[in-house]
Design a protein around this motif. Structure first.
Motif, PDB file in Angstrom:
ATOM      1  N   CYS A  60       0.805  -1.237   0.000  1.00 10.21           N
ATOM      2  CA  CYS A  60       0.000   0.000   0.000  1.00 10.21           C
ATOM      3  C   CYS A  60       0.835   1.283   0.000  1.00 10.21           C
ATOM      4  CB  CYS A  60      -0.960   0.007   1.190  1.00 10.21           C
ATOM      5  SG  CYS A  60      -0.160   0.273   2.796  1.00 10.21           S
ATOM      6  N   GLY A  61       2.144   1.164   0.191  1.00  8.04           N
ATOM      7  CA  GLY A  61       3.010   2.339   0.167  1.00  8.04           C
ATOM      8  C   GLY A  61       3.130   3.082   1.488  1.00  8.04           C
ATOM      9  N   CYS A  62       2.441   2.620   2.509  1.00  6.55           N
ATOM     10  CA  CYS A  62       2.510   3.254   3.830  1.00  6.55           C
ATOM     11  C   CYS A  62       3.967   3.273   4.314  1.00  6.55           C
ATOM     12  CB  CYS A  62       1.631   2.486   4.820  1.00  6.55           C
ATOM     13  SG  CYS A  62       1.714   3.117   6.509  1.00  6.55           S
ATOM     14  N   ARG A  63       4.344   4.340   4.993  1.00  8.91           N
ATOM     15  CA  ARG A  63       5.721   4.466   5.449  1.00  8.91           C
ATOM     16  C   ARG A  63       5.883   4.165   6.939  1.00  8.91           C
ATOM     17  NH1 ARG A  63       8.986   5.621   1.751  1.00  8.91           N
ATOM     18  NH2 ARG A  63      10.563   6.525   3.079  1.00  8.91           N
ATOM     19  N   SER A  64       4.822   3.658   7.566  1.00  8.88           N
ATOM     20  CA  SER A  64       4.883   3.324   8.994  1.00  8.88           C
ATOM     21  C   SER A  64       4.713   1.826   9.190  1.00  8.88           C
ATOM     22  CB  SER A  64       3.771   4.051   9.753  1.00  8.88           C
ATOM     23  OG  SER A  64       3.918   5.440   9.626  1.00  8.88           O
ATOM     24  N   ALA A  65       5.525   1.261  10.071  1.00  8.42           N
ATOM     25  CA  ALA A  65       5.458  -0.185  10.312  1.00  8.42           C
ATOM     26  C   ALA A  65       5.858  -0.505  11.742  1.00  8.42           C
ATOM     27  CB  ALA A  65       6.369  -0.926   9.357  1.00  8.42           C
ATOM     28  N   TYR A  66       5.333  -1.614  12.209  1.00  6.96           N
ATOM     29  CA  TYR A  66       5.796  -2.192  13.467  1.00  6.96           C
ATOM     30  C   TYR A  66       6.993  -3.057  13.119  1.00  6.96           C
ATOM     31  CZ  TYR A  66       1.040  -1.035  14.919  1.00  6.96           C
ATOM     32  OH  TYR A  66      -0.131  -0.388  15.176  1.00  6.96           O
ATOM     33  N   ARG A  67       8.002  -3.051  13.956  1.00  2.29           N
ATOM     34  CA  ARG A  67       9.181  -3.895  13.725  1.00  2.29           C
ATOM     35  C   ARG A  67       9.225  -4.948  14.817  1.00  2.29           C
ATOM     36  NH1 ARG A  67      15.345  -2.054  12.306  1.00  2.29           N
ATOM     37  NH2 ARG A  67      16.259  -4.112  12.511  1.00  2.29           N
ATOM     38  N   THR A  68       9.152  -6.213  14.410  1.00  2.00           N
ATOM     39  CA  THR A  68       9.194  -7.334  15.342  1.00  2.00           C
ATOM     40  C   THR A  68      10.637  -7.783  15.514  1.00  2.00           C
ATOM     41  OG1 THR A  68       7.012  -8.029  14.609  1.00  2.00           O
ATOM     42  CG2 THR A  68       8.328  -9.661  15.788  1.00  2.00           C
ATOM     43  N   HIS A  69      11.097  -7.806  16.755  1.00  2.93           N
ATOM     44  CA  HIS A  69      12.485  -8.171  17.054  1.00  2.93           C
ATOM     45  C   HIS A  69      12.613  -9.566  17.659  1.00  2.93           C
ATOM     46  CE1 HIS A  69      14.058  -4.116  16.367  1.00  2.93           C
ATOM     47  NE2 HIS A  69      12.934  -3.680  16.916  1.00  2.93           N
ATOM     48  N   THR A  70      11.513 -10.278  17.791  1.00  2.00           N
ATOM     49  CA  THR A  70      11.563 -11.571  18.474  1.00  2.00           C
ATOM     50  C   THR A  70      12.009 -12.701  17.559  1.00  2.00           C
ATOM     51  OG1 THR A  70       9.219 -11.927  18.011  1.00  2.00           O
ATOM     52  CG2 THR A  70       9.800 -10.933  20.142  1.00  2.00           C
ATOM     53  N   ARG A  71      12.298 -12.400  16.322  1.00  2.00           N
ATOM     54  CA  ARG A  71      12.753 -13.408  15.354  1.00  2.00           C
ATOM     55  C   ARG A  71      14.247 -13.245  15.101  1.00  2.00           C
ATOM     56  NH1 ARG A  71       9.110 -14.431  10.908  1.00  2.00           N
ATOM     57  NH2 ARG A  71      10.812 -13.724   9.617  1.00  2.00           N
ATOM     58  N   ARG A  72      14.811 -14.233  14.419  1.00  2.23           N
ATOM     59  CA  ARG A  72      16.226 -14.146  14.049  1.00  2.23           C
ATOM     60  C   ARG A  72      16.468 -12.924  13.164  1.00  2.23           C
ATOM     61  NH1 ARG A  72      19.733 -15.995   9.827  1.00  2.23           N
ATOM     62  NH2 ARG A  72      17.991 -16.716   8.593  1.00  2.23           N
ATOM     63  N   LEU A  73      15.559 -12.698  12.230  1.00  3.79           N
ATOM     64  CA  LEU A  73      15.606 -11.520  11.371  1.00  3.79           C
ATOM     65  C   LEU A  73      14.382 -10.666  11.664  1.00  3.79           C
ATOM     66  CD1 LEU A  73      16.562 -13.253   8.018  1.00  3.79           C
ATOM     67  CD2 LEU A  73      18.041 -11.876   9.471  1.00  3.79           C
ATOM     68  N   PRO A  74      14.517  -9.351  11.593  1.00  3.50           N
ATOM     69  CA  PRO A  74      13.359  -8.510  11.899  1.00  3.50           C
ATOM     70  C   PRO A  74      12.251  -8.686  10.860  1.00  3.50           C
ATOM     71  CG  PRO A  74      15.155  -7.184  11.047  1.00  3.50           C
ATOM     72  CD  PRO A  74      15.686  -8.573  11.233  1.00  3.50           C
ATOM     73  N   LEU A  75      11.038  -8.457  11.309  1.00  4.82           N
ATOM     74  CA  LEU A  75       9.868  -8.522  10.443  1.00  4.82           C
ATOM     75  C   LEU A  75       9.169  -7.177  10.555  1.00  4.82           C
ATOM     76  CD1 LEU A  75       8.104 -10.458   8.699  1.00  4.82           C
ATOM     77  CD2 LEU A  75       6.773 -10.855  10.766  1.00  4.82           C
ATOM     78  N   PHE A  76       8.818  -6.599   9.423  1.00  7.53           N
ATOM     79  CA  PHE A  76       8.130  -5.318   9.396  1.00  7.53           C
ATOM     80  C   PHE A  76       6.676  -5.556   9.035  1.00  7.53           C
ATOM     81  CE2 PHE A  76      12.550  -4.513   8.728  1.00  7.53           C
ATOM     82  CZ  PHE A  76      12.798  -3.332   9.397  1.00  7.53           C
ATOM     83  N   GLU A  77       5.757  -5.003   9.844  1.00  7.05           N
ATOM     84  CA  GLU A  77       4.333  -5.140   9.573  1.00  7.05           C
ATOM     85  C   GLU A  77       3.740  -3.755   9.368  1.00  7.05           C
ATOM     86  OE1 GLU A  77       0.264  -6.776  11.652  1.00  7.05           O
ATOM     87  OE2 GLU A  77       2.150  -7.787  12.111  1.00  7.05           O
ATOM     88  N   CYS A  78       3.162  -3.540   8.189  1.00  9.60           N
ATOM     89  CA  CYS A  78       2.575  -2.254   7.818  1.00  9.60           C
ATOM     90  C   CYS A  78       1.474  -1.874   8.809  1.00  9.60           C
ATOM     91  CB  CYS A  78       2.008  -2.347   6.401  1.00  9.60           C
ATOM     92  SG  CYS A  78       1.160  -0.848   5.876  1.00  9.60           S
ATOM     93  N   MET A  79       1.474  -0.637   9.234  1.00 11.09           N
ATOM     94  CA  MET A  79       0.458  -0.169  10.177  1.00 11.09           C
ATOM     95  C   MET A  79      -0.910   0.011   9.519  1.00 11.09           C
ATOM     96  SD  MET A  79       2.352   2.588  12.569  1.00 11.09           S
ATOM     97  CE  MET A  79       3.525   2.103  13.806  1.00 11.09           C
ATOM     98  N   ASP A  80      -0.948   0.162   8.197  1.00  8.41           N
ATOM     99  CA  ASP A  80      -2.229   0.352   7.508  1.00  8.41           C
ATOM    100  C   ASP A  80      -2.858  -0.967   7.066  1.00  8.41           C
ATOM    101  OD1 ASP A  80      -2.142   3.068   7.861  1.00  8.41           O
ATOM    102  OD2 ASP A  80      -1.552   3.527   5.806  1.00  8.41           O
ATOM    103  N   CYS A  81      -2.130  -1.741   6.259  1.00  9.37           N
ATOM    104  CA  CYS A  81      -2.730  -2.959   5.679  1.00  9.37           C
ATOM    105  C   CYS A  81      -2.265  -4.248   6.350  1.00  9.37           C
ATOM    106  CB  CYS A  81      -2.458  -3.021   4.184  1.00  9.37           C
ATOM    107  SG  CYS A  81      -0.737  -3.361   3.737  1.00  9.37           S
ATOM    108  N   LEU A  82      -1.334  -4.146   7.306  1.00  9.89           N
ATOM    109  CA  LEU A  82      -0.803  -5.286   8.063  1.00  9.89           C
ATOM    110  C   LEU A  82       0.026  -6.257   7.227  1.00  9.89           C
ATOM    111  CD1 LEU A  82      -3.848  -6.019  10.408  1.00  9.89           C
ATOM    112  CD2 LEU A  82      -1.911  -4.470  10.779  1.00  9.89           C
TER     113      LEU A  82
END
Length: 109
Positions: A60-82
């Motif tokens: 969706c092009g959103c520039r905001s995300a949650y960053r998950t640090h509980t994994r070996r590599l970070p995961l970014f989850e879009c705040m708008d469309c998830l």
């Protein structure tokens, strides 16, 4: 040293995850290992290459995300469309359990 790019076919398009990993300024293994001393340094480099202007959702092009640090590599989850994105999706490293530092050394060689 030649240019090396990590190419991949994404769901809808071809994308270059790392625009090019030119290592001309890293003329020795010693300098290379000093530049990428940890997994975190390698992951940070991948993130900088994938999103040079900062995170932007592929869906969706959103520039905001949650960053998950509980994994070996970070995961970014879009705040708008998830939509969830990883720095290695669409690369030869996708699905690999090999540490990023080993991948970087292999690409350097």
């Amino acid at each position: 040293m030649t240019e090396k790019s990590i190419h991949a076919e994404n769901d809808t398009k071809d994308s270059v995850i790392s625009e090019s990993m030119t290592m001309d300024h890293l003329d020795s293994m010693e300098v290379f290992l000093a530049r990428f001393p940890t997994e975190e340094a390698c992951v940070d480099y991948l993130i900088e290459q994938k999103w040079p202007a900062g995170y932007a959702c592929d869906r969706c092009g959103c520039r905001s995300a949650y960053r998950t640090h509980t994994r070996r590599l970070p995961l970014f989850e879009c705040m708008d469309c998830l939509y969830q994105a990883s720095p290695i999706v669409g690369t030869v490293m996708e699905g690999s359990r090999t540490p990023m530092r080993k991948w970087f050394v292999a690409l350097f060689l």
